[in-house]
Write an enzyme that holds these catalytic residues in place. Structure first.
Site, PDB file in Angstrom:
ATOM      1  N   THR A  12       0.828  -1.209   0.000  1.00 24.29           N
ATOM      2  CA  THR A  12       0.000   0.000   0.000  1.00 24.29           C
ATOM      3  C   THR A  12       0.863   1.260   0.000  1.00 24.29           C
ATOM      4  O   THR A  12       0.449   2.304  -0.502  1.00 24.29           O
ATOM      5  CB  THR A  12      -0.946  -0.007   1.208  1.00 24.29           C
ATOM      6  OG1 THR A  12      -1.743  -1.208   1.175  1.00 24.29           O
ATOM      7  CG2 THR A  12      -1.871   1.193   1.218  1.00 24.29           C
ATOM      8  N   TYR A  68       4.675 -12.586   5.604  1.00 24.24           N
ATOM      9  CA  TYR A  68       3.624 -12.029   4.746  1.00 24.24           C
ATOM     10  C   TYR A  68       3.292 -13.099   3.717  1.00 24.24           C
ATOM     11  O   TYR A  68       4.007 -13.269   2.741  1.00 24.24           O
ATOM     12  CB  TYR A  68       4.135 -10.749   4.090  1.00 24.24           C
ATOM     13  CG  TYR A  68       3.125  -9.944   3.303  1.00 24.24           C
ATOM     14  CD1 TYR A  68       1.780 -10.303   3.210  1.00 24.24           C
ATOM     15  CD2 TYR A  68       3.532  -8.786   2.635  1.00 24.24           C
ATOM     16  CE1 TYR A  68       0.885  -9.545   2.490  1.00 24.24           C
ATOM     17  CE2 TYR A  68       2.640  -8.022   1.906  1.00 24.24           C
ATOM     18  CZ  TYR A  68       1.327  -8.393   1.828  1.00 24.24           C
ATOM     19  OH  TYR A  68       0.439  -7.643   1.104  1.00 24.24           O
ATOM     20  N   LYS A 105       1.047 -11.967   8.458  1.00 23.23           N
ATOM     21  CA  LYS A 105      -0.030 -11.279   7.757  1.00 23.23           C
ATOM     22  C   LYS A 105      -0.614 -12.296   6.794  1.00 23.23           C
ATOM     23  O   LYS A 105       0.021 -12.703   5.829  1.00 23.23           O
ATOM     24  CB  LYS A 105       0.483 -10.047   7.018  1.00 23.23           C
ATOM     25  CG  LYS A 105      -0.629  -9.328   6.256  1.00 23.23           C
ATOM     26  CD  LYS A 105      -0.138  -8.092   5.518  1.00 23.23           C
ATOM     27  CE  LYS A 105      -1.292  -7.447   4.747  1.00 23.23           C
ATOM     28  NZ  LYS A 105      -0.858  -6.249   3.974  1.00 23.23           N
ATOM     29  N   ILE A 155      -3.740  -6.336   9.441  1.00 21.71           N
ATOM     30  CA  ILE A 155      -3.019  -5.287   8.712  1.00 21.71           C
ATOM     31  C   ILE A 155      -3.831  -5.040   7.457  1.00 21.71           C
ATOM     32  O   ILE A 155      -3.781  -5.830   6.512  1.00 21.71           O
ATOM     33  CB  ILE A 155      -1.585  -5.708   8.365  1.00 21.71           C
ATOM     34  CG1 ILE A 155      -0.787  -6.062   9.618  1.00 21.71           C
ATOM     35  CG2 ILE A 155      -0.877  -4.602   7.578  1.00 21.71           C
ATOM     36  CD1 ILE A 155       0.603  -6.631   9.330  1.00 21.71           C
TER      37      ILE A 155
END
Length: 339
Positions: free
Chosen positions: A81, A168, A196, A236
């Site tokens: 992001t 992640y 995540k 998240i």
């Protein structure tokens, strides 16, 4: 690796004073909890080539101050992001310095992606000089190593990192799926403390929560409530840019076993979530933030701004949430309880 600008404060690498040292201890999955916001990186307007648009550090400071008061658990910087792929190494370090200067006691996680091990370790060495709460890192993208190779990759990074690693798992971006066996093996490393979870496998999510060694954070915004309801530790999620206090209220409602309240909030927020991902992230997020006056609607190529139609739909959708719950977490919880 270039140094951060000399006119900014230096940060001690002493692990005893880092947020991570206060947050986590071995054998507990409580180090990373709550709603973590993967912050956008604002850019200055006016460049003919958006790929060269400078980072807007003044807007970045405004964003950190704005979200610091919202009840979020912490910030994730230079992730997807945050358009990290469009920032060079010196720019990323400058972004970290600005954020850490303004964040105060709010924990900060750094994004770290790559597929060249020595290069990734070199960048990690620079991160080790920063007071980070964690390092969020995906599988090496595109090359699709074996599960043994993935295990070795993450363990090598964890051995080198001062801050704990947050895995992640996002196979649709990296091309590599982390199997449950691999994730459970990695959970045994002293310096791997969270995940995540964008893997898209509910069985894996449940098994990791039941195992209890990793903080399981929802990474897909639409899976927030299901992950929390199973016992997940937080999220998240990019959609928390819009009315973060409402997402915090949802998290707290689940923690206090007020599942009816959490469901009301979740269903009310989902139209906003869907719009935020109707076009490529972070275009819609930045369009909404620009309407709020927090930054300029500028993305670095090849990312593009959201359409004006979608931007207006977002404004209307957030206004509908405000009409139902107000703009603050207290009002959200009270109004959701009454719904």
């Amino acid at each position: 690796m270039q140094d951060t600008p000399s006119n900014t404060p230096s940060h001690t690498p002493n692990a005893a004073t880092q947020p991570a040292a206060r947050l986590v201890s071995r054998g507990q999955a409580s180090g990373f909890r709550g709603i973590w916001l993967p912050l956008v990186t604002p850019f200055l307007p006016g460049s003919a080539n958006t790929a060269d648009a400078p980072v807007d550090h003044a807007a970045l400071r405004r964003l950190v101050v704005h979200y610091r008061r919202s009840g979020i658990a912490g910030l994730v910087i230079c992730g997807t992001t945050g358009e990290a792929a469009a920032l060079d190494e010196a720019e990323q370090l400058a972004v970290f310095d600005t954020v850490l200067t303004e964040a105060g006691d709010l924990p900060v996680i750094a994004g770290l992606a790559g597929n060249h091990l020595n290069h990734t370790l070199s960048r990690l060495d620079a991160f080790n000089a920063l007071p980070l709460a964690g390092v969020l890192t995906p599988a090496p993208y595109y090359i699709r190593p074996s599960q043994a190779g993935l295990t070795q990759w993450f363990q090598t990074l964890a051995d080198r990192s001062r801050a704990p690693l947050v895995l992640y798992d996002i196979p649709y971006r990296t091309g590599s799926t982390l199997t449950l066996d691999t994730l459970l093996t990695l959970a045994g490393h002293d310096n791997i403390r969270g995940i995540k979870d964008c893997g898209g496998n509910a069985n894996t999510t449940q098994a990791l929560i039941a195992d209890g060694r990793l903080s399981v954070l929802a990474g897909e915004d639409h899976q927030l409530l299901s992950t929390l309801s199973m016992g997940g530790h937080g999220a998240i999620i990019a959609s928390s840019h819009c009315r973060p206090s409402h997402f915090v209220a949802l998290y707290r409602a689940v923690q206090s076993q007020q599942l009816d309240v959490a469901r009301v909030l979740f269903h009310a927020l989902m139209p906003v979530v869907r719009l935020l991902f109707a076009e490529a992230n972070p275009g819609p997020v930045k369009a909404w933030l620009a309407r709020e006056g927090l930054l300029a609607d500028v993305l670095r190529a090849p990312m593009t701004s959201a359409s004006s139609a979608l931007a207006q739909q977002l404004v209307d959708a957030v206004a509908a949430v405000d009409a139902q719950f107000g703009a603050g977490a207290t009002n959200a919880s009270m109004n959701a309880s009454a719904a």
